[in-house]
Design a protein around this motif. Structure first.
Motif, PDB file in Angstrom:
ATOM      1  N   ARG A 255       7.767  11.455   7.365  1.00  0.00           N
ATOM      2  CA  ARG A 255       8.440  10.422   6.559  1.00  0.00           C
ATOM      3  C   ARG A 255       9.188  11.039   5.363  1.00  0.00           C
ATOM      4  O   ARG A 255       9.245  10.442   4.276  1.00  0.00           O
ATOM      5  N   LEU A 256       9.811  12.179   5.539  1.00  0.00           N
ATOM      6  CA  LEU A 256      10.399  12.886   4.401  1.00  0.00           C
ATOM      7  C   LEU A 256      11.549  12.105   3.764  1.00  0.00           C
ATOM      8  O   LEU A 256      11.663  12.042   2.542  1.00  0.00           O
ATOM      9  N   GLY A 257      12.438  11.525   4.587  1.00  0.00           N
ATOM     10  CA  GLY A 257      13.574  10.794   4.032  1.00  0.00           C
ATOM     11  C   GLY A 257      13.143   9.573   3.254  1.00  0.00           C
ATOM     12  O   GLY A 257      13.644   9.315   2.151  1.00  0.00           O
ATOM     13  N   SER A 258      12.212   8.804   3.794  1.00  0.00           N
ATOM     14  CA  SER A 258      11.751   7.602   3.083  1.00  0.00           C
ATOM     15  C   SER A 258      10.912   7.968   1.868  1.00  0.00           C
ATOM     16  O   SER A 258      10.948   7.279   0.844  1.00  0.00           O
ATOM     17  N   ARG A 259      10.166   9.049   1.958  1.00  0.00           N
ATOM     18  CA  ARG A 259       9.396   9.493   0.782  1.00  0.00           C
ATOM     19  C   ARG A 259      10.338   9.917  -0.339  1.00  0.00           C
ATOM     20  O   ARG A 259      10.099   9.611  -1.515  1.00  0.00           O
ATOM     21  N   TYR A 260      11.422  10.612   0.028  1.00  0.00           N
ATOM     22  CA  TYR A 260      12.385  11.010  -1.001  1.00  0.00           C
ATOM     23  C   TYR A 260      13.070   9.785  -1.596  1.00  0.00           C
ATOM     24  O   TYR A 260      13.254   9.693  -2.816  1.00  0.00           O
ATOM     25  N   PHE A 261      13.428   8.833  -0.746  1.00  0.00           N
ATOM     26  CA  PHE A 261      14.039   7.600  -1.238  1.00  0.00           C
ATOM     27  C   PHE A 261      13.079   6.862  -2.166  1.00  0.00           C
ATOM     28  O   PHE A 261      13.499   6.315  -3.202  1.00  0.00           O
ATOM     29  N   ALA A 262      11.798   6.842  -1.833  1.00  0.00           N
ATOM     30  CA  ALA A 262      10.812   6.173  -2.683  1.00  0.00           C
ATOM     31  C   ALA A 262      10.670   6.881  -4.031  1.00  0.00           C
ATOM     32  O   ALA A 262      10.466   6.239  -5.063  1.00  0.00           O
ATOM     33  N   ASN A 263      10.806   8.212  -4.031  1.00  0.00           N
ATOM     34  CA  ASN A 263      10.733   8.979  -5.280  1.00  0.00           C
ATOM     35  C   ASN A 263      12.025   8.898  -6.086  1.00  0.00           C
ATOM     36  O   ASN A 263      12.002   9.012  -7.313  1.00  0.00           O
ATOM     37  N   HIS A 264      13.154   8.711  -5.378  1.00  0.00           N
ATOM     38  CA  HIS A 264      14.464   8.660  -6.019  1.00  0.00           C
ATOM     39  C   HIS A 264      15.226   7.440  -5.500  1.00  0.00           C
ATOM     40  O   HIS A 264      16.276   7.585  -4.849  1.00  0.00           O
ATOM     41  N   PRO A 265      14.724   6.254  -5.784  1.00  0.00           N
ATOM     42  CA  PRO A 265      15.358   5.050  -5.220  1.00  0.00           C
ATOM     43  C   PRO A 265      16.756   4.837  -5.779  1.00  0.00           C
ATOM     44  O   PRO A 265      16.991   5.012  -6.981  1.00  0.00           O
ATOM     45  N   THR A 266      17.683   4.491  -4.909  1.00  0.00           N
ATOM     46  CA  THR A 266      19.037   4.168  -5.365  1.00  0.00           C
ATOM     47  C   THR A 266      19.086   2.747  -5.923  1.00  0.00           C
ATOM     48  O   THR A 266      20.105   2.345  -6.481  1.00  0.00           O
TER      49      THR A 266
ATOM     50  N   PHE B 129       5.696   2.690   4.974  1.00  0.00           N
ATOM     51  CA  PHE B 129       4.523   3.082   4.202  1.00  0.00           C
ATOM     52  C   PHE B 129       4.914   3.843   2.931  1.00  0.00           C
ATOM     53  O   PHE B 129       4.227   3.752   1.910  1.00  0.00           O
ATOM     54  N   SER B 130       6.031   4.580   2.989  1.00  0.00           N
ATOM     55  CA  SER B 130       6.466   5.339   1.806  1.00  0.00           C
ATOM     56  C   SER B 130       6.737   4.416   0.626  1.00  0.00           C
ATOM     57  O   SER B 130       6.423   4.742  -0.523  1.00  0.00           O
ATOM     58  N   LEU B 131       7.320   3.250   0.890  1.00  0.00           N
ATOM     59  CA  LEU B 131       7.595   2.298  -0.185  1.00  0.00           C
ATOM     60  C   LEU B 131       6.402   1.405  -0.467  1.00  0.00           C
ATOM     61  O   LEU B 131       6.193   0.981  -1.609  1.00  0.00           O
ATOM     62  N   ALA B 132       5.603   1.122   0.567  1.00  0.00           N
ATOM     63  CA  ALA B 132       4.380   0.344   0.342  1.00  0.00           C
ATOM     64  C   ALA B 132       3.468   1.079  -0.636  1.00  0.00           C
ATOM     65  O   ALA B 132       2.855   0.455  -1.523  1.00  0.00           O
ATOM     66  N   LYS B 133       3.387   2.413  -0.509  1.00  0.00           N
ATOM     67  CA  LYS B 133       2.556   3.203  -1.422  1.00  0.00           C
ATOM     68  C   LYS B 133       3.010   3.072  -2.871  1.00  0.00           C
ATOM     69  O   LYS B 133       2.235   3.286  -3.796  1.00  0.00           O
ATOM     70  N   LYS B 134       4.284   2.721  -3.052  1.00  0.00           N
ATOM     71  CA  LYS B 134       4.827   2.527  -4.390  1.00  0.00           C
ATOM     72  C   LYS B 134       4.691   1.072  -4.848  1.00  0.00           C
ATOM     73  O   LYS B 134       5.035   0.748  -5.979  1.00  0.00           O
ATOM     74  N   GLY B 135       4.243   0.187  -3.941  1.00  0.00           N
ATOM     75  CA  GLY B 135       4.042  -1.215  -4.307  1.00  0.00           C
ATOM     76  C   GLY B 135       5.026  -2.185  -3.701  1.00  0.00           C
ATOM     77  O   GLY B 135       4.847  -3.399  -3.816  1.00  0.00           O
ATOM     78  N   VAL B 136       6.099  -1.705  -3.059  1.00  0.00           N
ATOM     79  CA  VAL B 136       7.125  -2.594  -2.513  1.00  0.00           C
ATOM     80  C   VAL B 136       6.595  -3.278  -1.247  1.00  0.00           C
ATOM     81  O   VAL B 136       6.176  -2.595  -0.309  1.00  0.00           O
ATOM     82  N   PRO B 137       6.602  -4.624  -1.183  1.00  0.00           N
ATOM     83  CA  PRO B 137       6.156  -5.305   0.031  1.00  0.00           C
ATOM     84  C   PRO B 137       6.981  -4.863   1.234  1.00  0.00           C
ATOM     85  O   PRO B 137       8.213  -4.845   1.180  1.00  0.00           O
ATOM     86  N   ALA B 138       6.292  -4.495   2.309  1.00  0.00           N
ATOM     87  CA  ALA B 138       6.978  -3.913   3.457  1.00  0.00           C
ATOM     88  C   ALA B 138       6.398  -4.484   4.743  1.00  0.00           C
ATOM     89  O   ALA B 138       5.182  -4.583   4.898  1.00  0.00           O
ATOM     90  N   LEU B 139       7.288  -4.834   5.649  1.00  0.00           N
ATOM     91  CA  LEU B 139       6.915  -5.489   6.897  1.00  0.00           C
ATOM     92  C   LEU B 139       7.163  -4.564   8.083  1.00  0.00           C
ATOM     93  O   LEU B 139       8.239  -3.987   8.217  1.00  0.00           O
ATOM     94  N   SER B 140       6.158  -4.455   8.930  1.00  0.00           N
ATOM     95  CA  SER B 140       6.290  -3.711  10.183  1.00  0.00           C
ATOM     96  C   SER B 140       5.823  -4.625  11.308  1.00  0.00           C
ATOM     97  O   SER B 140       4.654  -5.014  11.359  1.00  0.00           O
ATOM     98  N   ALA B 141       6.722  -5.001  12.177  1.00  0.00           N
ATOM     99  CA  ALA B 141       6.392  -5.954  13.233  1.00  0.00           C
ATOM    100  C   ALA B 141       7.278  -5.715  14.441  1.00  0.00           C
ATOM    101  O   ALA B 141       8.274  -4.995  14.376  1.00  0.00           O
ATOM    102  N   GLY B 142       6.919  -6.353  15.553  1.00  0.00           N
ATOM    103  CA  GLY B 142       7.756  -6.269  16.742  1.00  0.00           C
ATOM    104  C   GLY B 142       6.941  -6.298  18.013  1.00  0.00           C
ATOM    105  O   GLY B 142       5.728  -6.069  18.011  1.00  0.00           O
ATOM    106  N   GLY B 143       7.611  -6.610  19.095  1.00  0.00           N
ATOM    107  CA  GLY B 143       6.926  -6.689  20.369  1.00  0.00           C
ATOM    108  C   GLY B 143       6.015  -7.898  20.425  1.00  0.00           C
ATOM    109  O   GLY B 143       6.267  -8.922  19.797  1.00  0.00           O
ATOM    110  N   GLY B 144       4.938  -7.785  21.149  1.00  0.00           N
ATOM    111  CA  GLY B 144       3.994  -8.869  21.318  1.00  0.00           C
ATOM    112  C   GLY B 144       3.046  -8.534  22.444  1.00  0.00           C
ATOM    113  O   GLY B 144       3.102  -7.446  23.030  1.00  0.00           O
ATOM    114  N   SER B 145       2.162  -9.462  22.760  1.00  0.00           N
ATOM    115  CA  SER B 145       1.138  -9.193  23.773  1.00  0.00           C
ATOM    116  C   SER B 145       1.185 -10.153  24.955  1.00  0.00           C
ATOM    117  O   SER B 145       0.511  -9.931  25.960  1.00  0.00           O
ATOM    118  N   VAL B 146       1.983 -11.232  24.835  1.00  0.00           N
ATOM    119  CA  VAL B 146       2.058 -12.232  25.905  1.00  0.00           C
ATOM    120  C   VAL B 146       3.516 -12.383  26.325  1.00  0.00           C
ATOM    121  O   VAL B 146       4.354 -12.811  25.525  1.00  0.00           O
TER     122      VAL B 146
END
Length: 545
Positions: free
Chosen positions: A376-387, A453-470
């Protein structure tokens, strides 16, 4: 910008949803996803020409150029000042064992039953007669009243560690989170904690079920160049040598120490477990080839019509594993599913927003990040240096490996119940007559394995979803039966290739779902938070004061 946190109440925007459903412009945007163009983009991104989209390589230039060209054509503005890119400094380290792992008279073969790497930017790294200590799950978690390192000094030694956590091993909800993996179960935590304890090396024992993947993933992911952020960007300590060994070799190792592996595993499940010196030593030498390089995140924004300083983020990683030479032939990891699908999805959701007659009230920002596959290097860097200041990010929707296994009646939420963003996802799912369901395999710790997760660790609400089971119907289920096995078999393998037989209706439905989720959030005045008891809520509360 309103900085006071407001609780999301579904009723606040139910009437809005009804209005948007009748809105011709919204409907036009919702239905604007073109399957032929989407297929073409995924096929291009995962073609051999892109050489597996390795950071800092030929594939990066082709991929980032494609993203920037498309965002510009759609009228999106640069998301990093005047630039569409954010430079991410990286260090690539290719660790080559110059000796095998030497423990007693055991025969280790790289990479068939052991791998070894180092994050240290030194040419030569070695463990010499480093004492082995079994530290169970290698966890120090005060909130769970658990410390595998209590009353043991491992400075300069090599720890032997089990993968995952005691909750998964026992399926006991009173231990950690039961079947649901915590961050303490992730391999990266175990290496970092070993370093905090002063260890020189760490050996993780690989087992398929608790790791959630086979040895083939270890072999493909832990050989060749490994990318890292420069030391100044990393707060976590590092040990000298990070290793995995197969479970068969672990059993042989414990036998050499006069111990039974399964008995030791059972002891490690107790809170009062005490680390066990194995009276064996480990030696290994590595030669590191170190290169500094720069890769790039691509960032583009649709400026909000009323509150442009407030941003809804869509994120997906554009990179994959690149290529290598085997038996004189180039083998390319094209990563069609992971994550050409999500990369193309960013462009197509951007197009849907531009199909609207008017920009949403809040800004929509797209972040295509680099080097997810390398930690997660790119997202970790973005989280450390957010634009964008993190407190101005309303929420994040991450798209990593979109659903290609057929259309579903439900939507799987990874980390179910963590954030109030699910309220918006639930409303969007109603249009497709779908319901939200928890992930079926929480023991795999997927919430901690992708860029959100890189931004969640900083406190930003983050959603990961998709697919399904039925599945929606028998036809879609048949597609799923045909494709699902390939998805599992080809994860991080060269066979992750574009396939016309994918469940394309499900993929389009997923993009529509994410589009509407972000749109609802962008039109709302609310500031969704993490739910009570979630590990990230205190950080968000402090951020938003």
């Amino acid at each position: 910008m309103k900085t006071k946190m407001r609780t999301v109440i579904a009723a606040c925007f139910v009437s809005f949803c009804a209005t948007s459903a009748a809105n011709n412009e919204f409907n036009q945007a919702y239905n604007s996803f073109e399957l032929s163009t989407l297929k073409k983009d995924i096929k291009t991104l995962s073609s051999d020409k892109f050489e597996g989209r390795e950071p800092s390589g030929v594939g990066e230039k082709l991929t980032t150029d494609m993203l920037i060209k498309r965002f510009k054509a759609l009228g999106l503005k640069p998301g990093n000042g005047d630039n569409y890119t954010q430079a991410v400094p990286m260090v690539s380290i290719t660790s080559k064992p110059t000796t095998s792992l030497n423990i007693a008279d055991l025969d280790f073969e790289f990479p068939t039953n052991f791998v070894a790497t180092s994050r240290k930017t030194k040419k030569d790294i070695a463990l010499t007669d480093s004492e082995l200590v079994f530290v169970g799950y290698g966890i120090n978690a005060p909130e769970y009243d658990w410390n595998d390192y209590q009353n043991i000094d491992v400075k300069g030694k090599t720890v032997v560690v089990l993968v995952n956590d005691p909750g998964f091993a026992t399926q006991n909800n009173q231990l950690f989170n039961g079947n649901t993996m915590t961050y303490y179960g992730r391999w990266i935590y175990k290496y970092e904690e070993a370093a905090r304890q002063g260890a020189a090396g760490a050996i993780i024992v690989h087992e398929i079920k608790p790791a959630s993947y086979g040895w083939n993933v270890i072999e493909s992911s832990w050989t060749g160049a490994q990318y890292h952020l420069p030391a100044k960007e990393v707060n976590e300590p590092a040990i000298d040598v990070e290793m995995w060994i197969s479970v068969d070799k672990a059993k042989a190792l414990f036998a050499k120490a006069g111990k039974d592996f399964n008995e030791m595993k059972a002891l490690a499940l107790e809170k009062d477990f005490k680390a066990v010196p194995l009276n064996l030593t480990a030696s290994i030498k590595l030669e590191n080839e170190i290169k500094s390089s720069t890769s790039n995140n691509v960032i583009a924004t649709i400026k909000g019509s009323e509150r442009p300083d407030e941003h809804v983020l869509y994120m997906g990683h554009w990179d994959h594993l690149g290529s290598y030479i085997a038996d004189g032939k180039k083998v390319i990891y094209n990563g069609a599913h992971d994550n050409a699908t999500g990369t193309a999805g960013l462009m197509h959701i951007a197009k849907a927003y531009q199909t609207l007659g008017k920009a949403p009230k809040r800004s929509i920002t797209f972040v295509a990040v680099t080097a997810e596959e390398q930690g997660r290097l790119g997202s970790r860097y973005f989280a450390n240096h957010p634009t964008i200041p993190l407190k101005q990010i309303v929420g994040l929707i991450n798209m990593d490996s979109l659903d290609i296994t057929g259309k579903k009646k439900d939507v799987t939420v990874v980390g179910f119940g963590k954030s109030e963003l699910e309220v918006y996802l639930e409303q969007a799912a109603k249009r497709q007559i779908r319901t939200l369901t928890p992930e079926q395999t929480p023991e795999r710790g997927y919430y901690y394995r992708s860029d959100h997760f890189s931004l969640a660790k900083k406190g930003v609400p983050a959603l990961s979803a998709g697919g399904g089971s039925v599945w929606l119907n028998a036809e879609e289920k048949q597609i799923g039966k045909r494709v699902k096995g390939d998805v599992a078999r080809c994860y991080h393998q060269a066979c992750d290739e574009y396939n016309e037989a994918w469940g394309w209706r499900g993929l389009i439905a997923e993009l529509q779902l994410f589009f509407e989720t972000g749109y609802l959030l962008a039109e709302s005045n609310d500031w969704p938070n993490w739910r009570e008891g979630t590990e990230f809520k205190a950080m968000r509360d402090e951020m938003m004061k």
